[in-house]
Scaffold this active site. Sequence first.
Site, short mmCIF file in Angstrom:
data_model
loop_
_atom_site.label_atom_id
_atom_site.label_comp_id
_atom_site.label_asym_id
_atom_site.label_seq_id
_atom_site.Cartn_x
_atom_site.Cartn_y
_atom_site.Cartn_z
N SER A 155 0.87 -1.18 0.22
CA SER A 155 -0.13 -0.08 0.37
C SER A 155 0.96 0.99 -0.14
O SER A 155 1.45 1.29 1.06
CB SER A 155 -1.00 -0.41 1.16
OG SER A 155 -1.63 1.40 1.19
N HIS A 196 -1.48 -0.67 -4.45
CA HIS A 196 -2.45 -0.70 -3.71
C HIS A 196 -2.56 0.79 -3.24
O HIS A 196 -1.41 1.03 -2.88
CB HIS A 196 -2.58 -1.00 -2.58
CG HIS A 196 -4.22 -1.78 -2.21
ND1 HIS A 196 -5.24 -1.69 -2.65
CD2 HIS A 196 -4.30 -0.29 -0.87
CE1 HIS A 196 -6.23 -1.92 -1.80
NE2 HIS A 196 -5.51 -0.60 -0.53
N ASP A 237 -4.25 3.55 -2.29
CA ASP A 237 -6.26 3.95 -1.50
C ASP A 237 -6.11 5.71 -1.89
O ASP A 237 -5.21 6.91 -1.35
CB ASP A 237 -5.71 3.77 0.19
CG ASP A 237 -5.03 2.36 0.86
OD1 ASP A 237 -6.69 1.95 0.25
OD2 ASP A 237 -4.67 2.29 1.24
N MET A 267 -8.82 8.75 -0.38
CA MET A 267 -10.12 8.50 0.89
C MET A 267 -10.33 10.08 0.91
O MET A 267 -9.29 11.08 0.42
CB MET A 267 -8.78 8.81 2.18
CG MET A 267 -8.42 7.44 2.54
SD MET A 267 -7.52 7.03 3.43
CE MET A 267 -7.26 5.85 4.32
N HIS A 299 -8.00 1.67 -4.29
CA HIS A 299 -9.31 1.11 -3.79
C HIS A 299 -10.25 3.00 -3.45
O HIS A 299 -9.23 3.80 -2.88
CB HIS A 299 -8.86 0.88 -2.29
CG HIS A 299 -9.74 0.49 -1.11
ND1 HIS A 299 -8.96 0.33 0.74
CD2 HIS A 299 -10.67 0.74 -0.94
CE1 HIS A 299 -9.96 0.19 1.09
NE2 HIS A 299 -10.96 0.15 0.17
N MET A 310 -12.90 4.95 -1.33
CA MET A 310 -12.98 5.51 -0.31
C MET A 310 -13.60 6.46 0.06
O MET A 310 -13.13 7.02 0.55
CB MET A 310 -11.84 4.95 1.91
CG MET A 310 -11.68 3.68 1.69
SD MET A 310 -10.11 3.40 2.62
CE MET A 310 -8.81 3.45 1.35
N MET A 346 -12.40 -5.76 4.23
CA MET A 346 -11.77 -4.23 5.20
C MET A 346 -11.11 -5.36 6.59
O MET A 346 -12.32 -5.72 7.25
CB MET A 346 -12.43 -3.66 5.41
CG MET A 346 -12.40 -2.78 3.85
SD MET A 346 -10.88 -2.35 3.69
CE MET A 346 -10.15 -1.06 4.89
N GLY A 399 -9.10 4.18 6.78
CA GLY A 399 -9.29 5.27 7.18
C GLY A 399 -7.67 5.70 7.54
O GLY A 399 -7.06 6.22 7.27
N PHE A 400 -6.80 4.57 7.88
CA PHE A 400 -5.53 4.81 8.20
C PHE A 400 -5.26 3.12 8.13
O PHE A 400 -5.52 2.27 8.29
CB PHE A 400 -5.89 4.83 9.63
CG PHE A 400 -5.96 6.29 9.64
CD1 PHE A 400 -6.07 7.87 9.99
CD2 PHE A 400 -8.13 6.15 10.33
CE1 PHE A 400 -6.62 8.64 10.45
CE2 PHE A 400 -8.62 6.97 10.73
CZ PHE A 400 -7.99 8.59 10.80
N GLY A 401 -4.12 3.40 8.08
CA GLY A 401 -2.76 2.32 8.21
C GLY A 401 -2.09 2.24 9.13
O GLY A 401 -2.92 2.91 10.11
N GLY A 402 -1.84 1.32 9.26
CA GLY A 402 -1.52 0.48 10.66
C GLY A 402 -2.38 0.34 11.57
O GLY A 402 -1.64 0.27 13.29
N ASP A 457 -7.82 -6.51 3.41
CA ASP A 457 -6.95 -5.55 3.34
C ASP A 457 -6.85 -4.58 5.70
O ASP A 457 -7.71 -4.32 5.84
CB ASP A 457 -7.53 -4.50 2.45
CG ASP A 457 -6.86 -2.86 2.46
OD1 ASP A 457 -5.41 -2.49 3.25
OD2 ASP A 457 -7.40 -1.48 2.26
N GLY A 458 -5.89 -4.50 5.84
CA GLY A 458 -5.65 -4.11 7.17
C GLY A 458 -4.99 -4.94 7.66
O GLY A 458 -5.47 -5.50 8.26
N GLY A 459 -3.80 -4.56 8.40
CA GLY A 459 -3.78 -5.38 9.75
C GLY A 459 -2.98 -6.71 9.39
O GLY A 459 -2.36 -7.52 9.74
N GLY A 500 0.72 -2.30 4.02
CA GLY A 500 1.26 -1.22 4.23
C GLY A 500 2.39 -1.16 5.51
O GLY A 500 3.40 -0.89 5.19
C1 DX5 Z 1 -7.43 1.86 5.19
C2 DX5 Z 1 -6.31 1.28 3.94
C3 DX5 Z 1 -5.05 0.13 3.64
C4 DX5 Z 1 -3.90 0.48 4.69
C5 DX5 Z 1 -3.38 -0.50 5.14
O1 DX5 Z 1 -7.69 2.38 5.20
O2 DX5 Z 1 -7.35 0.92 2.76
O3 DX5 Z 1 -4.81 -0.18 3.19
O4 DX5 Z 1 -3.02 1.14 3.85
O5 DX5 Z 1 -2.26 -0.40 5.99
P1 DX5 Z 1 -1.65 -1.19 6.95
O6 DX5 Z 1 -1.34 -2.60 6.32
O7 DX5 Z 1 -0.76 -0.40 7.51
O8 DX5 Z 1 -3.08 -1.87 7.60
ZN ZN Z 2 -6.74 -0.12 0.97
#
Ligand code: DX5
Ligand code: ZN
Length: 223
Positions: free
Chosen positions: A8, A33, A35, A37, A66, A68, A137, A142-145, A175-177, A197
């Site tokens: 990502s 990927h 994102d 937003m 993606h 959002m 999801m 909304g956020f990475g990490g 997608d996510g974590g 990500g």
């Molecule tokens: C979150 C995004 C993800 C994000 C994933 O809303 O859609 O694509 O970048 O990040 P990680 O892998 O750090 O959870």
């Molecule tokens: Zn995403």
Amino acid sequence: MKHLIAPSVLSADFANLQRDVEMINSSEADWFHVDIMDGTFVPNISFGFPVMSAIKKYAQKPLDVHLMIVNPEHYIERFAEAGAAVITVHYEACTHLHRVVQSIRIAGCKAGVALNPHTPVSLLKDILPDLDLVLVMSVNPGFGGQQFIPNTLNKVRELRAMASLLHPDLLIEVDGGVGLHNLEILIQSGANVFVAGNAVFAAASPLDMIADMKNLDAGIMKL
Ligand code: DX5
Ligand code: ZN
């Protein structure tokens, strides 16, 4: 099929975007990927067309976009023109989902639908044959990490069972974590595209992390 890895770009260093895009080019990753937003559908704003075009300029692998955003139907053609190979819209953002999916395909892209953590996979039954990909999801968007939500595994299993009847080639993206700690069980549950990500960009060696994720052998798929 061998699973796909989609780093990502949200977690890249935006001041060194070309460097990070080239790192992904030279890695074993399959897709970028991307994102998008809007600050309305999700409580965060990422970037828009100028940054996506900058990524496209250097990217040598497909862009997995993606969205959002609310009203994604207003922007499908522009994202296709900006170089998207896959466009994924949120189920929760589309009143006329079938029409949006059709327009993604007409624009020449693969069509994906994303589900928030609370949205049941059963709602996709009637549209599944028209999709190339479902993005599950595994965090609130909304956020990475963020931390992976364990119920995602049940959703992926249910979706793969549904797809085995209605659409055996369906790509299931998580997608996510996602990282090495949960990749094996996700593959065994039936997912085959993985966004990463933080797992990639916070690693001591992003290249090695991508290779480790790509080459993880989850054994026989237990579907
Ligand atoms: C979150 C995004 C993800 C994000 C994933 O809303 O859609 O694509 O970048 O990040 P990680 O892998 O750090 O959870
Ligand atoms: Zn995403």
